[in-house]
Design an enzyme around this catalytic site. Structure first.
Site, PDB file in Angstrom:
ATOM      1  N   HIS A 224      41.358  42.222  39.172  1.00 16.97           N
ATOM      2  CA  HIS A 224      41.875  43.267  40.067  1.00 16.97           C
ATOM      3  C   HIS A 224      40.985  43.395  41.312  1.00 16.97           C
ATOM      4  O   HIS A 224      41.476  43.544  42.434  1.00 16.97           O
ATOM      5  CB  HIS A 224      41.882  44.625  39.367  1.00 16.97           C
ATOM      6  CG  HIS A 224      42.738  44.696  38.131  1.00 16.97           C
ATOM      7  ND1 HIS A 224      42.218  44.770  36.866  1.00 16.97           N
ATOM      8  CD2 HIS A 224      44.085  44.717  37.981  1.00 16.97           C
ATOM      9  CE1 HIS A 224      43.197  44.851  35.986  1.00 16.97           C
ATOM     10  NE2 HIS A 224      44.345  44.816  36.621  1.00 16.97           N
TER      11      HIS A 224
ATOM     12  N   GLN B  18      58.417  49.468  32.337  1.00 22.07           N
ATOM     13  CA  GLN B  18      58.274  48.013  32.179  1.00 22.07           C
ATOM     14  C   GLN B  18      57.832  47.623  30.765  1.00 22.07           C
ATOM     15  O   GLN B  18      57.639  46.455  30.481  1.00 22.07           O
ATOM     16  CB  GLN B  18      57.330  47.429  33.234  1.00 22.07           C
ATOM     17  CG  GLN B  18      55.874  47.795  33.072  1.00 22.07           C
ATOM     18  CD  GLN B  18      55.052  47.386  34.287  1.00 22.07           C
ATOM     19  OE1 GLN B  18      55.216  47.931  35.381  1.00 22.07           O
ATOM     20  NE2 GLN B  18      54.178  46.418  34.122  1.00 22.07           N
TER      21      GLN B  18
ATOM     22  N   GLY C  16      48.405  39.223  41.896  1.00 21.70           N
ATOM     23  CA  GLY C  16      47.652  38.140  41.281  1.00 21.70           C
ATOM     24  C   GLY C  16      48.550  36.999  40.821  1.00 21.70           C
ATOM     25  O   GLY C  16      49.631  37.243  40.281  1.00 21.70           O
ATOM     26  N   GLN C  17      48.062  35.796  41.009  1.00 21.25           N
ATOM     27  CA  GLN C  17      48.764  34.612  40.484  1.00 21.25           C
ATOM     28  C   GLN C  17      48.808  34.645  38.959  1.00 21.25           C
ATOM     29  O   GLN C  17      49.636  33.987  38.336  1.00 21.25           O
ATOM     30  CB  GLN C  17      48.052  33.345  40.961  1.00 21.25           C
ATOM     31  CG  GLN C  17      48.777  32.063  40.570  1.00 21.25           C
ATOM     32  CD  GLN C  17      47.848  30.867  40.538  1.00 21.25           C
ATOM     33  OE1 GLN C  17      47.097  30.637  41.490  1.00 21.25           O
ATOM     34  NE2 GLN C  17      47.889  30.096  39.462  1.00 21.25           N
ATOM     35  N   LYS C  18      47.923  35.446  38.353  1.00 19.61           N
ATOM     36  CA  LYS C  18      47.928  35.612  36.884  1.00 19.61           C
ATOM     37  C   LYS C  18      49.334  35.918  36.378  1.00 19.61           C
ATOM     38  O   LYS C  18      49.761  35.426  35.349  1.00 19.61           O
ATOM     39  CB  LYS C  18      46.948  36.731  36.526  1.00 19.61           C
ATOM     40  CG  LYS C  18      47.048  37.279  35.127  1.00 19.61           C
ATOM     41  CD  LYS C  18      46.384  36.367  34.166  1.00 19.61           C
ATOM     42  CE  LYS C  18      46.447  36.814  32.714  1.00 19.61           C
ATOM     43  NZ  LYS C  18      47.066  38.054  32.398  1.00 19.61           N
ATOM     44  N   ASP C  19      50.059  36.762  37.130  1.00 16.26           N
ATOM     45  CA  ASP C  19      51.451  37.087  36.795  1.00 16.26           C
ATOM     46  C   ASP C  19      52.347  36.390  37.819  1.00 16.26           C
ATOM     47  O   ASP C  19      52.971  37.037  38.671  1.00 16.26           O
ATOM     48  CB  ASP C  19      51.644  38.601  36.825  1.00 16.26           C
ATOM     49  CG  ASP C  19      50.749  39.304  35.824  1.00 16.26           C
ATOM     50  OD1 ASP C  19      51.152  39.437  34.670  1.00 16.26           O
ATOM     51  OD2 ASP C  19      49.617  39.685  36.201  1.00 16.26           O
TER      52      ASP C  19
ATOM     53  N   SER D  53      43.315  42.981  31.147  1.00 17.33           N
ATOM     54  CA  SER D  53      42.998  44.268  30.504  1.00 17.33           C
ATOM     55  C   SER D  53      43.266  44.175  29.006  1.00 17.33           C
ATOM     56  O   SER D  53      42.675  44.899  28.211  1.00 17.33           O
ATOM     57  CB  SER D  53      43.852  45.386  31.107  1.00 17.33           C
ATOM     58  OG  SER D  53      43.750  45.378  32.512  1.00 17.33           O
TER      59      SER D  53
HETATM   60  P1  AMP Z   1      47.935  44.807  35.932  1.00 17.25           P
HETATM   61  O1  AMP Z   1      46.955  45.932  36.026  1.00 17.25           O
HETATM   62  O2  AMP Z   1      47.773  43.960  34.715  1.00 17.25           O
HETATM   63  O3  AMP Z   1      49.357  45.263  36.165  1.00 17.25           O
HETATM   64  O4  AMP Z   1      47.617  43.829  37.138  1.00 17.25           O
HETATM   65  C1  AMP Z   1      47.574  44.294  38.466  1.00 17.25           C
HETATM   66  C2  AMP Z   1      47.456  43.115  39.389  1.00 17.25           C
HETATM   67  O5  AMP Z   1      46.260  42.392  39.084  1.00 17.25           O
HETATM   68  C3  AMP Z   1      48.609  42.114  39.245  1.00 17.25           C
HETATM   69  O6  AMP Z   1      48.988  41.665  40.535  1.00 17.25           O
HETATM   70  C4  AMP Z   1      47.995  41.020  38.417  1.00 17.25           C
HETATM   71  O7  AMP Z   1      48.591  39.755  38.634  1.00 17.25           O
HETATM   72  C5  AMP Z   1      46.561  41.027  38.933  1.00 17.25           C
HETATM   73  N1  AMP Z   1      45.662  40.382  37.964  1.00 17.25           N
HETATM   74  C6  AMP Z   1      45.557  40.652  36.639  1.00 17.25           C
HETATM   75  N2  AMP Z   1      44.668  39.816  36.059  1.00 17.25           N
HETATM   76  C7  AMP Z   1      44.213  39.003  37.030  1.00 17.25           C
HETATM   77  C8  AMP Z   1      43.278  37.903  37.066  1.00 17.25           C
HETATM   78  N3  AMP Z   1      42.641  37.495  35.964  1.00 17.25           N
HETATM   79  N4  AMP Z   1      43.058  37.290  38.253  1.00 17.25           N
HETATM   80  C9  AMP Z   1      43.715  37.698  39.375  1.00 17.25           C
HETATM   81  N5  AMP Z   1      44.596  38.714  39.417  1.00 17.25           N
HETATM   82  C10 AMP Z   1      44.844  39.353  38.261  1.00 17.25           C
END
Ligand code: AMP
Length: 286
Positions: A40, A64, A150-153, A189
């Protein structure tokens, strides 16, 4: 009290953003569900690089999550998140509760009808409807010039890019690379759900992705044989339960069977390790 302004109401968020716009400030936005980690924070750093003011939202979005998913269990720690964001010199945390966002008579959703139906959408059929709806609401509250995902998603980022283009949002979307633990596990997370042994076994996601990359670099272009090798790695540990492996073209997020030169692809994996569902991916150019 620290240095970040915490905004809990839609009205106040509108006022703040209108004021910034009047002052000619460029607003960068990072939507999150909190319980922040370096992944994040890398998005926050990116937003700070390209904008004058950075807003981070923390909102665990109920729509979601399916009824059988981890909405109640999802980790939350506002004080910890606040400190991390203070160190990054974030300007505003938008921290509404569910009632503020959904009120009592909510009846309007925003939906993607194509890319949301495959991969994550097959296993979480109502997920992207919730994501696209809440992101469009957050965009209307924060009015960002730039939003960083994030590219993670990767599938989520693609669907948000489609939403912005299809519905004419005047917002630039930046997709920022995956931040990993030292051994390669993508930061998430949800990693705190893993037991010590599961944490070790969870590495198969990354190992299988690197195996695919290596095969492709050595000239294998047939997706079926790449997936077969990846599956062997995933099934080599006891705690794994594979949801899917797929390769999609980066430009349209459609599954492919044969890789072509000059194209970019995401290799995507979703796998349960014990009770924890993890996703990961690798972007490759051929
Ligand atoms: P979340 O809190 O899981 O909804 O994620 C919020 C944002 O953080 C989203 O755009 C995710 O893709 C990004 N994100 C989560 N994990 C990672 C990571 N390991 N590297 C880069 N971005 C991330």
């Amino acid at each position: 009290m620290g240095n970040i302004q915490v905004i809990k109401t839609v009205n106040e968020m509108h006022n703040f953003s209108n004021q910034m716009k009047m002052n000619g400030k460029k607003i960068g936005f990072v939507p999150t569900m909190g319980y922040l980690h370096d992944g994040h924070l890398s998005l926050v750093k990116k937003a700070k690089e390209v904008c004058d003011v950075v807003v981070v939202s923390i909102f665990v979005n109920p729509t979601q999550f399916a009824p059988n998913e981890d909405f109640n269990q999802y980790p939350r720690n506002f004080q910890r998140d606040y400190k991390l964001l203070e160190a990054e010199e974030v300007d505003v945390i938008f921290y509404p509760d569910s009632k503020e966002m959904y009120g009592e008579n909510f009846q309007t959703f925003v939906d993607n009808i194509e890319a949301s139906k495959i991969l994550e959408g097959e296993f979480r059929p109502t997920h992207f409807r919730g994501v696209v709806t809440v992101v469009s609401m957050l965009f209307n509250c924060v009015k960002p010039d730039v939003a960083v995902f994030g590219q993670k998603d990767a599938q989520q980022a693609y669907i948000i890019q489609r939403m912005v283009e299809d519905l004419k949002f005047d917002i630039d979307i930046i997709v920022s690379p995956i931040i990993r633990e030292e051994d390669g596990l993508a930061k998430s997370s949800r990693n705190i759900y893993l037991s010590e042994s599961e944490r070790k076994e969870a590495l198969v996601l990354y190992i299988s992705l690197k195996k695919a990359e290596q095969m492709i670099k050595s000239g294998v272009l047939e997706v079926k044989s790449i997936i077969e090798e990846m599956e062997k790695i995933i099934h080599s540990v006891n705690s794994s339960n594979l949801d899917y492996i797929a390769i999609v073209n980066k430009k349209n997020f459609k599954k492919v069977e044969l890789l072509e030169k000059g194209q970019e692809y995401y290799i995507l994996i979703a796998c349960r390790i014990g009770k924890t569902r993890l996703i990961d991916n690798l972007l490759i150019a051929i």
